[in-house]
Scaffold this active site. Structure first.
Site, PDB file in Angstrom:
ATOM      1  N   GLY A 158     -23.121  79.556  58.191  1.00 16.31           N
ATOM      2  CA  GLY A 158     -22.025  78.681  58.574  1.00 16.31           C
ATOM      3  C   GLY A 158     -22.444  77.258  58.862  1.00 16.31           C
ATOM      4  O   GLY A 158     -21.610  76.355  58.908  1.00 16.31           O
ATOM      5  N   GLY A 159     -23.742  77.039  59.085  1.00 14.51           N
ATOM      6  CA  GLY A 159     -24.239  75.692  59.275  1.00 14.51           C
ATOM      7  C   GLY A 159     -23.789  75.051  60.573  1.00 14.51           C
ATOM      8  O   GLY A 159     -23.335  75.697  61.521  1.00 14.51           O
ATOM      9  N   GLY A 175     -23.581  55.850  72.572  1.00 17.35           N
ATOM     10  CA  GLY A 175     -22.146  55.643  72.734  1.00 17.35           C
ATOM     11  C   GLY A 175     -21.387  55.734  71.435  1.00 17.35           C
ATOM     12  O   GLY A 175     -20.478  54.935  71.184  1.00 17.35           O
ATOM     13  N   HIS A 212      12.056  62.812  63.140  1.00 19.99           N
ATOM     14  CA  HIS A 212      12.135  62.334  64.513  1.00 19.99           C
ATOM     15  C   HIS A 212      12.233  63.537  65.462  1.00 19.99           C
ATOM     16  O   HIS A 212      12.922  64.501  65.153  1.00 19.99           O
ATOM     17  CB  HIS A 212      13.375  61.455  64.698  1.00 19.99           C
ATOM     18  CG  HIS A 212      13.611  61.056  66.126  1.00 19.99           C
ATOM     19  ND1 HIS A 212      12.910  60.049  66.752  1.00 19.99           N
ATOM     20  CD2 HIS A 212      14.466  61.573  67.065  1.00 19.99           C
ATOM     21  CE1 HIS A 212      13.334  59.942  67.994  1.00 19.99           C
ATOM     22  NE2 HIS A 212      14.268  60.845  68.227  1.00 19.99           N
ATOM     23  N   ASP A 258     -24.700  66.812  54.481  1.00 15.32           N
ATOM     24  CA  ASP A 258     -25.393  65.842  55.317  1.00 15.32           C
ATOM     25  C   ASP A 258     -26.737  65.401  54.751  1.00 15.32           C
ATOM     26  O   ASP A 258     -27.212  64.308  55.054  1.00 15.32           O
ATOM     27  CB  ASP A 258     -25.628  66.426  56.717  1.00 15.32           C
ATOM     28  CG  ASP A 258     -24.339  66.610  57.498  1.00 15.32           C
ATOM     29  OD1 ASP A 258     -23.254  66.373  56.932  1.00 15.32           O
ATOM     30  OD2 ASP A 258     -24.419  67.000  58.679  1.00 15.32           O
ATOM     31  N   ILE A 281     -20.624  61.647  69.062  1.00 11.33           N
ATOM     32  CA  ILE A 281     -21.090  62.796  69.836  1.00 11.33           C
ATOM     33  C   ILE A 281     -21.150  62.461  71.314  1.00 11.33           C
ATOM     34  O   ILE A 281     -20.663  63.207  72.172  1.00 11.33           O
ATOM     35  CB  ILE A 281     -22.457  63.277  69.314  1.00 11.33           C
ATOM     36  CG1 ILE A 281     -22.310  63.872  67.900  1.00 11.33           C
ATOM     37  CG2 ILE A 281     -23.069  64.309  70.255  1.00 11.33           C
ATOM     38  CD1 ILE A 281     -23.622  64.212  67.228  1.00 11.33           C
TER      39      ILE A 281
END
Length: 461
Positions: free
Chosen positions: A39-40, A178, A441, A308, A181
């Site tokens: 699942g990483g 900052g 709405h 990644d 994460i």
């Protein structure tokens, strides 16, 4: 033992299992190799567990505000961190189990456990086994960076992984970093009941965003009692377990913060350093990311890199899109490209920040005739009804082409409403497509047409 497969997928993050299924259904004999947790990052240490904890933190904050809504609970709010951990792990574990079951039921696909390293462009070693294949797809993800701060090897600290295993609430959590994460964990633990200090080396939070976005996020965090220290250069770590300190020697004035726990959230790096890529001849850049072309192909024919580890996106949704691009090119004869992707992401503080396309500053640098529309969430009926009026909507349009260039929605439900604009951008439709649409709405998205009907030149008051 030597084994031959038509294709090998290394890693079971967001892109890997989906591609394995497509490859198996095409008739290929496929091996999927996983060295750790199926699942990483997203399933085990990223999106799913962190957003589960964010939900617990939101519930705690809403409980504190109950009397604003006429709801009285008769006492102070107490967060049971052990129960938060149990709920988080339960949801994450179920998600991992679902991926494992899915892989186990795929035709022509075999899951192998162990760490894969290249021996040649067509050969991988997994323990005592040698795996050969004509097609190899890398989906190996990334991990937290260990910074070169003085004291990093002697002062105990947490990463995004370790902090989710806490069963007791830190009295004072210091966070270095900052960005996404750091800010998500900072607000989360403040709402759980910790004192929180965030230390950032840049002069402002999220420096890639427009200044008013950064300023609004600072306001949101400070309203909740989070202490911020910006421009903190020359960081040094000091102390021991339960008594840690951050010293920024180059800050003006010199800064020192003491706390009980330390989270380092200063970036991530790809898991490419132990793959033996040199033996396959696969090129990487100076940061270790695998160099790929517009279709996720590496410089070595027959080897692709997704997610990644290729440096083209650091999100679950970009990883999944990498799978779609690879599958389209390899299996469907459809020339999909990374460069067709519009940058979009969200910061899941409360309220969330949703972003799509260019910032105002980026659009100006690229020479667009920039038109900007802004509407505060305090003028959005849905936000008023919910008592969650912090933030604003901002849209960016090219005045010559009438094309939407980008948007930022910092506000309740902004992470959902942004897709109205994102889909219009993908369709390359003029912004009037949104202004002429009829939205439901009361919702947040119904005010996007109104925001676009009040465009002004960039910089106009």
């Amino acid at each position: 033992m030597n084994q031959h497969f038509d294709a090998v997928v290394v890693g079971t993050g967001q892109a890997g299992p989906s591609l394995a299924e497509r490859l198996g259904k095409s008739g290929r004999k496929v091996a999927v190799i996983e060295r750790k947790l199926v699942g990483g990052t997203c399933v085990n240490t990223g999106c799913i567990p962190t957003k589960t904890m964010v939900a617990s933190a939101y519930a705690a904050q809403l409980a504190r505000r109950g009397e604003e809504y006429g709801v009285h609970h008769g006492g102070s709010v107490r967060v049971d961190m052990a129960q938060v951990w149990k709920r988080t792990r339960g949801i994450s574990d179920r998600s991992r189990g679902n991926v494992e079951s899915w892989l186990g039921g795929m035709p022509n696909v075999t899951l192998l456990r162990g760490h894969a390293t290249f021996e040649s462009p067509r050969r991988l070693r997994v323990g005592d086994d040698v795996i050969e294949a004509n097609e190899i797809f890398l989906n190996v993800g990334g991990r937290a960076v260990k910074p070169d701060f003085p004291g990093v090897d002697s002062v105990p600290y947490l990463t995004n992984v370790g902090i989710m295993d806490l069963r007791e609430l830190p009295r004072h959590l210091i966070i270095v970093g900052g960005s996404y994460i750091g800010l998500e964990f900072g607000q989360m633990f403040r709402r759980f009941g910790s004192d929180v200090t965030i230390v950032e080396r840049s002069e402002r939070l999220l420096p890639r965003e427009d200044p008013e976005v950064s300023a609004a996020i600072v306001d949101i965090l400070q309203r909740e009692g989070i202490a911020l220290h910006l421009g903190a250069e020359c960081i040094e770590l000091q102390g021991c377990a339960g008594d840690v300190a951050i010293v920024a020697r180059c800050a003006d004035p010199r800064m020192e913060v003491r706390g009980t726990h330390l989270l380092l959230a200063v970036g991530r790096r790809p898991n490419t350093d132990t793959l033996g890529l040199d033996k396959a001849g696969v090129a990487t850049d100076e940061h270790g990311y695998i160099v790929v072309d517009d279709a996720c192909r590496t410089n070595v024919p027959g080897i692709w890199a997704m997610g990644d580890c290729n440096g083209k996106g650091a999100f679950t949704h970009t990883s999944y899109n990498d799978y779609e691009i690879v599958a389209a090119n390899v299996l469907d004869n459809e020339p999909r490209r990374i460069s067709d992707r519009i940058a979009t992401y969200a910061l899941f503080i409360d309220p969330p920040l949703a972003r799509a396309g260019l910032t105002e500053q980026e659009a100006l640098r690229r020479g667009h005739d920039v038109r900007v529309g802004v509407r505060p969430m305090a003028r959005v009926g849905r936000a008023i009804e919910r008592g969650e009026t912090l933030g604003f909507m901002k849209v960016i349009v090219d005045g010559r082409s009438n094309q939407l260039l980008g948007a930022a929605i910092l506000g309740v439900n902004g992470d959902e409403a942004i897709h109205c604009l994102l889909d219009t951008m993908y369709a390359k439709a003029p912004y009037q497509t949104v202004t002429h649409a009829v939205h439901i709405h009361p919702t947040v998205a119904e005010l996007l047409p109104t925001t676009l009907q009040d465009l002004r030149p960039a910089g106009a008051s």
